[in-house]
Structure formats: structure tokens, C-alpha cells
Design an enzyme around this catalytic site. Structure first.
Site, mmCIF file in Angstrom:
data_model
loop_
_atom_site.group_PDB
_atom_site.id
_atom_site.type_symbol
_atom_site.label_atom_id
_atom_site.label_comp_id
_atom_site.label_asym_id
_atom_site.label_seq_id
_atom_site.Cartn_x
_atom_site.Cartn_y
_atom_site.Cartn_z
ATOM 1 N N ALA A 105 0.816 -1.170 0.068
ATOM 2 C CA ALA A 105 0.062 0.155 0.292
ATOM 3 C C ALA A 105 0.536 1.493 -0.236
ATOM 4 O O ALA A 105 1.777 1.288 0.759
ATOM 5 C CB ALA A 105 -0.547 0.633 1.311
ATOM 6 N N GLY A 137 6.887 1.591 5.563
ATOM 7 C CA GLY A 137 7.356 0.394 5.151
ATOM 8 C C GLY A 137 7.327 0.468 3.167
ATOM 9 O O GLY A 137 8.511 0.160 2.974
ATOM 10 N N CYS A 138 6.278 0.730 3.123
ATOM 11 C CA CYS A 138 6.314 1.069 1.384
ATOM 12 C C CYS A 138 7.064 2.195 1.207
ATOM 13 O O CYS A 138 7.365 2.422 0.252
ATOM 14 C CB CYS A 138 4.767 0.956 0.531
ATOM 15 N N THR A 139 7.120 3.229 1.630
ATOM 16 C CA THR A 139 7.636 4.871 1.557
ATOM 17 C C THR A 139 8.630 4.654 1.817
ATOM 18 O O THR A 139 9.330 4.662 0.733
ATOM 19 C CB THR A 139 6.791 5.411 2.932
ATOM 20 N N ALA A 174 9.915 2.315 -1.602
ATOM 21 C CA ALA A 174 10.076 3.274 -2.259
ATOM 22 C C ALA A 174 11.343 4.747 -2.444
ATOM 23 O O ALA A 174 11.753 4.696 -3.949
ATOM 24 C CB ALA A 174 8.702 3.754 -3.192
#
Length: 159
Positions: A43, A48-50, A53
Site C-alpha cells: 500500500a 514500509g512501502c514508503t 519506494a
């Protein structure tokens, strides 16, 4: 856990066409003849995804310089991806797969353990597709933090 499809090195990469954060269609075949890093994440905007990325963003010059393109895929809708791209100043395409069709074809959606419970969800995964469209690297259940550095090492792009 039930058995789900997993891709391995040597497999043909499943083709796809998905909208990016601006609503433009992006196809894997657009990158034929190039190395492509395709990563799947749960998401946009989550910690974590930030981190993941931003690690790709910060390593993009090194990856691009070695001939690798980067594509991120999540179930988020293009509008959410656009906010994420703007907020984090991401400079590579993020693609939207809300039906989770591509996620499933690549083995990046299914049963996983989350805090000891088995749940259905996005399995954080990274693949490298070679110029002929075959999977060169298939990594499932990768960690958000430190993953890009490990990938650079695996690809022999760093010491």
C-alpha cells in the site's frame, strides 16, 4: 498454507498492461530489450512501502545507469498513487492493480503470515526481468528496509 503460483528464474514473465499514477497504460512489453525491476508492495503511503519506494528512488540513477528500469505495482488506485508519487518525489512508474490480477499471476498475492496469523494479502516481492522477457531474479517475502541495497549487491551493482 495453500500452494500458490510462484515464479522462478527462467520462467517467462507474465505480460501486463496497467494504469500508472497519471492514468496512462504501461505494459511490460514497453520495456522489451531492457532489464526491468518489477516490485510489488502492499500500500502506497504506509511506512514500509514508503521506505522501499524511497530506496528505489534514491538508487534509481545507479539502476538506470546499469540499464535497469523500475516499476512498482500495488492494489492502490491511480489517484492514491499520484499522491504518493508527489509526496515522495518518486521518479519511476507506479502501477495500479486494484483487481490484483497481475499480483496473483506473479505470485505476489495470496496467503501470508502477518503477526502470526495467516491472511490474504500482497506478498512483498521483487523480480528482475531480462531483455528477452524472462525472469532473471524472483524474490518473495522481501523486507521493505534494506531490500534495495541487497538487490544492488545481488545484481553486482555495488560492492
Amino acid at each position: 498454507m495453500s500452494e500458490q503460483q510462484r515464479l522462478s528464474a527462467g520462467d517467462k514473465a507474465p505480460g501486463f498492461t496497467l494504469p500508472d499514477s497519471e492514468g496512462n497504460d504501461v505494459s511490460l512489453s514497453d520495456f522489451r530489450g531492457k532489464h526491468v525491476v518489477v516490485y510489488f508492495y502492499p500500500a502506497a503511503g504506509t511506512p514500509g512501502c514508503t521506505k522501499q519506494a524511497c530506496d528505489f528512488r534514491d538508487s534509481l540513477a545507479q539502476l538506470n545507469g546499469a540499464g535497469y528500469q523500475v516499476l512498482g505495482i500495488s492494489p492502490d488506485k491511480p489517484a492514491k498513487l499520484a499522491k504518493f508519487v508527489e509526496a515522495e518525489q518518486l521518479t519511476f512508474p507506479l502501477l495500479s492493480d486494484p483487481e490484483k490480477t497481475v499480483l496473483t499471476e506473479w505470485g505476489a498475492f495470496g496467503e501470508k503470515k502477518n503477526y502470526g496469523r495467516v491472511v490474504q494479502g500482497v506478498i512483498r516481492s521483487t523480480f528482475v526481468v531480462d531483455p528477452e522477457g524472462e525472469i532473471a531474479v524472483a524474490q518473495y517475502n522481501v523486507r521493505a528496509t534494506g531490500h534495495v541495497a541487497k538487490l544492488l549487491k545481488d545484481l553486482k551493482l555495488t560492492a
